[in-house]
Write a protein that holds these residues in place. Structure first.
Motif, PDB file in Angstrom:
ATOM      1  N   GLU A  87       0.809  -1.213   0.000  1.00 18.03           N
ATOM      2  CA  GLU A  87       0.000   0.000   0.000  1.00 18.03           C
ATOM      3  C   GLU A  87       0.841   1.261   0.000  1.00 18.03           C
ATOM      4  N   ARG A  88       2.041   1.145   0.588  1.00 12.99           N
ATOM      5  CA  ARG A  88       2.895   2.331   0.672  1.00 12.99           C
ATOM      6  C   ARG A  88       4.241   2.055   0.030  1.00 12.99           C
ATOM      7  N   GLN A  89       4.893   3.135  -0.398  1.00 11.33           N
ATOM      8  CA  GLN A  89       6.246   3.025  -0.962  1.00 11.33           C
ATOM      9  C   GLN A  89       7.212   2.621   0.153  1.00 11.33           C
ATOM     10  N   PRO A  90       7.887   1.460  -0.006  1.00 10.00           N
ATOM     11  CA  PRO A  90       8.887   1.085   1.007  1.00 10.00           C
ATOM     12  C   PRO A  90      10.136   1.969   0.890  1.00 10.00           C
ATOM     13  N   VAL A  91      10.782   2.212   2.014  1.00  9.42           N
ATOM     14  CA  VAL A  91      11.975   3.063   2.011  1.00  9.42           C
ATOM     15  C   VAL A  91      13.103   2.377   2.770  1.00  9.42           C
ATOM     16  N   LEU A  92      14.303   2.432   2.212  1.00  9.40           N
ATOM     17  CA  LEU A  92      15.475   1.896   2.908  1.00  9.40           C
ATOM     18  C   LEU A  92      16.511   2.996   3.113  1.00  9.40           C
ATOM     19  N   TYR A  93      17.321   2.820   4.158  1.00  7.78           N
ATOM     20  CA  TYR A  93      18.280   3.845   4.574  1.00  7.78           C
ATOM     21  C   TYR A  93      19.691   3.272   4.610  1.00  7.78           C
ATOM     22  N   ALA A  94      20.623   4.073   4.101  1.00  2.89           N
ATOM     23  CA  ALA A  94      22.045   3.739   4.213  1.00  2.89           C
ATOM     24  C   ALA A  94      22.776   5.073   4.163  1.00  2.89           C
ATOM     25  N   SER A  95      24.012   5.105   4.592  1.00  4.88           N
ATOM     26  CA  SER A  95      24.684   6.404   4.633  1.00  4.88           C
ATOM     27  C   SER A  95      25.143   6.812   3.234  1.00  4.88           C
ATOM     28  N   GLU A  96      25.421   8.084   3.096  1.00  2.98           N
ATOM     29  CA  GLU A  96      25.912   8.585   1.805  1.00  2.98           C
ATOM     30  C   GLU A  96      27.272   7.976   1.453  1.00  2.98           C
ATOM     31  N   LEU A  97      27.977   7.412   2.444  1.00  7.84           N
ATOM     32  CA  LEU A  97      29.247   6.738   2.152  1.00  7.84           C
ATOM     33  C   LEU A  97      29.079   5.230   2.023  1.00  7.84           C
ATOM     34  N   SER A  98      27.831   4.764   2.034  1.00  7.50           N
ATOM     35  CA  SER A  98      27.615   3.326   1.845  1.00  7.50           C
ATOM     36  C   SER A  98      27.971   2.952   0.411  1.00  7.50           C
ATOM     37  N   HIS A  99      28.112   1.672   0.179  1.00  5.63           N
ATOM     38  CA  HIS A  99      28.380   1.202  -1.186  1.00  5.63           C
ATOM     39  C   HIS A  99      27.109   1.384  -2.014  1.00  5.63           C
ATOM     40  N   LEU A 100      27.232   2.052  -3.168  1.00  5.83           N
ATOM     41  CA  LEU A 100      26.023   2.524  -3.849  1.00  5.83           C
ATOM     42  C   LEU A 100      25.303   1.469  -4.690  1.00  5.83           C
ATOM     43  N   ALA A 101      25.637   0.209  -4.481  1.00  6.13           N
ATOM     44  CA  ALA A 101      24.889  -0.838  -5.185  1.00  6.13           C
ATOM     45  C   ALA A 101      23.390  -0.763  -4.872  1.00  6.13           C
ATOM     46  N   TRP A 102      23.009  -0.076  -3.781  1.00  4.17           N
ATOM     47  CA  TRP A 102      21.563   0.093  -3.499  1.00  4.17           C
ATOM     48  C   TRP A 102      20.836   0.659  -4.710  1.00  4.17           C
TER      49      TRP A 102
END
Ligand SMILES: *Cc1c(COP(=O)(O)O)cnc(C)c1O
Length: 472
Positions: A175-190
């Protein structure tokens, strides 16, 4: 000319080929170690060689192998070189190489236990050993092709845990857009994983880091609040243990706490620094990792294995089965109390990569990894000290052997840092790179080769001095 069938590796002629290939390979290895770290010519010579090969009728094996080795030596960044201070790509240890020969020869099919009981149990045993040292036992998981695939498993399992209908009915059932969090220095494969899993890049929040280059937990909490207010559904937070650019470790315990109180899946991406779990003097750096809902560790980084081996571990076996569950009538049936990887991991057919880490542990023991990791950390401190003596300013604070440094007068000049790195690389002396940390530019050198020593560090610092003098 080639005959119309393949030689067998155990026949005299086959053994002769294998031995000849090994001799050629040894020659190449020695040549690489004595030559420049990076050789990146244009495409022309490579295309000319490839175009001249007869892929229809075949070619002489000695010619093909020696030419392949010649070209890979002459057109490659030699990540196995002692002065490759780069992006975590290691020089593989001997037992990883031996394991690859065994895996290629026996070629077990790991999809179902009943096809490869020994191979599957070797992998299970090795995964349990690693999980125990991370403190997340009992855990289940799988070997992956690398960190990206392991992180992809984490998001997939995180979605399956948060949204009971996700695995069956897919993203459109949410029903809602899921959101995930990682730091700006995380590996950007997200940014690849989110579109692959159908939740889109808009699902990824890159949270700012604090002055210590660690995920800022206040910013995280504020972002979660804001997203909830906007009607979105936070479901996943990743803490990075050993950021790719700066080797910093996010505050694991605090993030675990936030994840628990917000009901988020708590993933720790320890692709590189997860190896520290095997090193008693330093494993306290990972304190808090035991609370993870899943962990990524790469074995082809600090555990010095050949490319193509990561690990995904989770203490939630039911979620794993739910996320990957399938059964096919043409597959052999399951046997009670055993694991069929095709039903609980993304794989179907997969190479027996876990043998590499198993052999390394079974022969060298954890103690050999401990000694290697402790030496690498010490060498990193040595590099830091040498750079400071030569007037460079180290800009990242970490115990781990990644050193980011700048010339204080040039901190914002990205082009200057790039030209210094380029000078070092072009000289053939060493391989280093540049990074941007918040608004600052820096050079980055990481100890990735267990054979690197003090003389290599000296060589690097001298080369940097020459580069600085030329690019003044
Ligand atoms: C290298 C790295 C990855 C990606 O791993 P691959 O093995 O290259 O797929 C993910 N996260 C971190 C922190 C990394 O350092």
């Amino acid at each position: 000319m080639t005959s119309a069938t393949w030689p067998r590796s155990t026949d005299p002629i086959g053994r002769e080929h294998v031995r000849a290939a090994l001799d050629l390979l040894d020659g190449t290895t020695n040549g690489i170690l004595q030559g420049p770290v990076a050789c990146v010519p244009g495409q022309g010579t490579l295309h000319a060689w490839l175009d001249a090969l007869d892929l229809e009728g075949g070619n002489d094996p000695h010619d093909v192998i020696s030419a392949t080795l010649k070209h890979v030596r002459g057109a490659n960044v030699h990540t196995t070189h002692r002065r490759y201070f780069g992006l975590f790509n290691p020089a593989p240890i001997i037992w990883g190489e031996v394991a690859d020969m065994i895996a290629a020869r026996v070629n077990p099919q790991l999809a179902v236990w009943s096809h490869a009981p020994a191979a599957v149990e070797v992998e299970e045993h090795t995964l349990r050993f690693i999980a125990r040292h991370l403190g997340i036992a009992p855990a289940m998981g799988c070997f992956t092709s690398g960190g990206e695939e392991a992180n992809r498993c984490a998001v997939h399992v995180g979605l399956a845990r948060a949204f009971p209908r996700y695995a069956e009915d897919g993203i459109r059932s949410l029903e809602r857009q899921p959101v995930l969090y990682a730091s700006e220095l995380s590996h950007l494969a997200w940014l690849k994983i989110a579109p692959m899993l159908g939740i889109g890049r808009a699902a990824v929040r890159l949270v700012p880091v604090d002055a210590e280059l660690r995920l800022d937990v206040h910013a995280l909490q504020a972002q979660i609040r804001q997203d909830r207010t906007a009607g979105l559904q936070p479901f996943f937070v990743c803490a990075t243990a050993g950021t790719t650019s700066a080797g910093t470790i996010d505050p694991l315990t605090e993030i675990a706490h936030i994840a628990a109180s917000e009901g988020l899946h708590f993933h720790v991406d320890a692709a590189w620094a997860g190896a520290v779990a095997l090193c008693r003097p330093w494993k306290h750096l990972l304190t808090g990792i035991a609370r993870a809902d899943s962990v990524t560790v790469d074995a082809h980084k600090w555990l010095s294995q050949p490319m193509g081996i990561g690990m995904f571990l989770t203490p939630h076996p039911a979620a794993l089965q739910h996320a990957f569950g399938v059964s096919a009538s043409y597959m052999p049936g399951s046997i009670a109390d055993t694991r069929d990887y095709y039903r609980s991991s993304p794989m179907w057919s997969r190479r027996w990569v876990g043998l590499r880490l198993f052999l390394s542990l079974a022969v060298g023991g954890r103690v050999t990894f401990e000694a290697q990791i402790a030496r690498d950390i010490e060498l990193g401190h040595h590099l830091r000290a040498r750079l400071a003596q030569s007037g460079w300013e180290v800009v990242n604070r970490t115990e781990l052997p990644i050193v980011c440094f700048t010339d204080a007068t040039r901190a914002r000049d990205a082009a200057w840092h790039e030209s210094v790195a380029e000078h070092v690389v072009q000289s053939g002396d060493a391989w280093i790179s540049t990074v941007r940390l918040r608004s600052q530019s820096a050079l980055r050198a990481c100890i990735t080769n267990w054979q690197s020593g003090l003389d290599d560090v000296t060589h690097l610092v001298d080369s940097l001095e020459r580069a600085r003098a030329t690019r003044a």
